[in-house]
Write a protein that holds these residues in place. Sequence first.
Motif, short mmCIF file in Angstrom:
data_model
loop_
_atom_site.label_atom_id
_atom_site.label_comp_id
_atom_site.label_asym_id
_atom_site.label_seq_id
_atom_site.Cartn_x
_atom_site.Cartn_y
_atom_site.Cartn_z
N UNK A 239 113.99 -12.68 86.37
CA UNK A 239 113.87 -12.87 87.82
C UNK A 239 114.93 -12.04 88.51
N UNK A 240 114.74 -11.79 89.78
CA UNK A 240 115.71 -11.04 90.57
C UNK A 240 117.07 -11.74 90.56
N UNK A 241 117.04 -13.08 90.60
CA UNK A 241 118.29 -13.86 90.59
C UNK A 241 119.07 -13.62 89.30
N UNK A 242 118.33 -13.62 88.16
CA UNK A 242 119.01 -13.42 86.88
C UNK A 242 119.63 -12.03 86.78
N UNK A 269 113.14 -4.98 83.19
CA UNK A 269 113.02 -6.00 82.15
C UNK A 269 112.24 -5.41 80.98
N UNK A 270 112.85 -5.44 79.79
CA UNK A 270 112.21 -4.86 78.62
C UNK A 270 110.89 -5.56 78.31
N UNK A 272 108.69 -7.38 80.35
CA UNK A 272 107.52 -7.31 81.23
C UNK A 272 107.49 -6.01 82.03
N UNK A 273 108.54 -5.18 81.87
CA UNK A 273 108.59 -3.88 82.53
C UNK A 273 108.69 -4.00 84.06
N UNK A 274 109.05 -5.16 84.55
CA UNK A 274 109.30 -5.33 85.99
C UNK A 274 110.60 -4.58 86.32
N UNK A 275 110.57 -3.79 87.42
CA UNK A 275 111.77 -3.06 87.83
C UNK A 275 112.43 -3.76 89.01
N UNK A 276 113.69 -4.07 88.86
CA UNK A 276 114.44 -4.69 89.95
C UNK A 276 115.42 -3.66 90.52
N UNK A 277 115.38 -3.47 91.87
CA UNK A 277 116.25 -2.47 92.49
C UNK A 277 117.21 -3.15 93.46
#
Length: 301
Positions: A239-242, A269-270, A272-277
Amino acid sequence: MSDTNSFQSDNLQRFIFDNAPIRGEWVHLQDSWQQILIRREYPVAIQKILGEMMAAAALLAATVKIEGRLVLQIKSTGPVTLMMVECTSDDTLRAFAQWDGELADDATLAEVAGEGSLAITIEVEGAKQPYQGVVSLEGDSIANALETYFQQSEQLTTKIWLASNDNAAAGLFLQQLPSGDQTKEEGEEHWSRMSQLAATVTSNELLELGAGTLLHRLFHEEECRLLTTTELSFACSCSRERVAETITLLGEQDALDLLEEKECIEVACEFCNEHYRFDTIDVKRIFSEAISTEEASSTLH
Ligand SMILES: [Zn+2]
């Protein structure tokens, strides 16, 4: 000859035999497996192993009754640098692999992972130390490695069959239980007969048949009884918080220094491949929030 559409996938079915001290599990993953495949494109050989590991993680997690998670991880000396699959007690799955270079479609487990090992980690919520068992990948398959693991660490005779393709990942699991009121010889006879029947299963049958059809086909002369089913799904706990918490560990100055070089800090995230910027404003906010939480907790204590 496919009843893929006529049974509920992403399910784990437990079963036992009325006349033999053996427990079994069947698992079939379709939607959850597709969720892995749409997030990253894998070489065919790696995809096959990853699918098998995913089915295996679901089968193994169903044998341990814990709150927490079970992780299967390949530590490799081959082209694949990391393969990891997780199944949680909330019945969610996630998986990913990292690799270097090109791989032939038909590369074997040994060609993919070299002289690797397979680690089985069980993290129980609230426990200080996770449990970890490690088995070498000397056999030619994930199923073989796990059978060896059960024999070595748990002294439980176990047979596992795994299969995966573009569409699904599936597995079958049989484990010999203590003989109870039967003699040891009777127990062995039952085990030998049932494991031979199960060994006739093909990859196509695993991938295309529902539990009812498959188990009837394999064990129609035995008293096979279906127990509970568990629905499984893909989920990632990132999550963005983590990610923001991880950035606070850098310290504000180091985080801002990173932003001097780049417009934003990007963390992927390895699993789910979600990118957090996070840009400068985000980073400043993270640290001001971190400080106000600290102040709040220090006034509480
Ligand atoms: Zn994620």
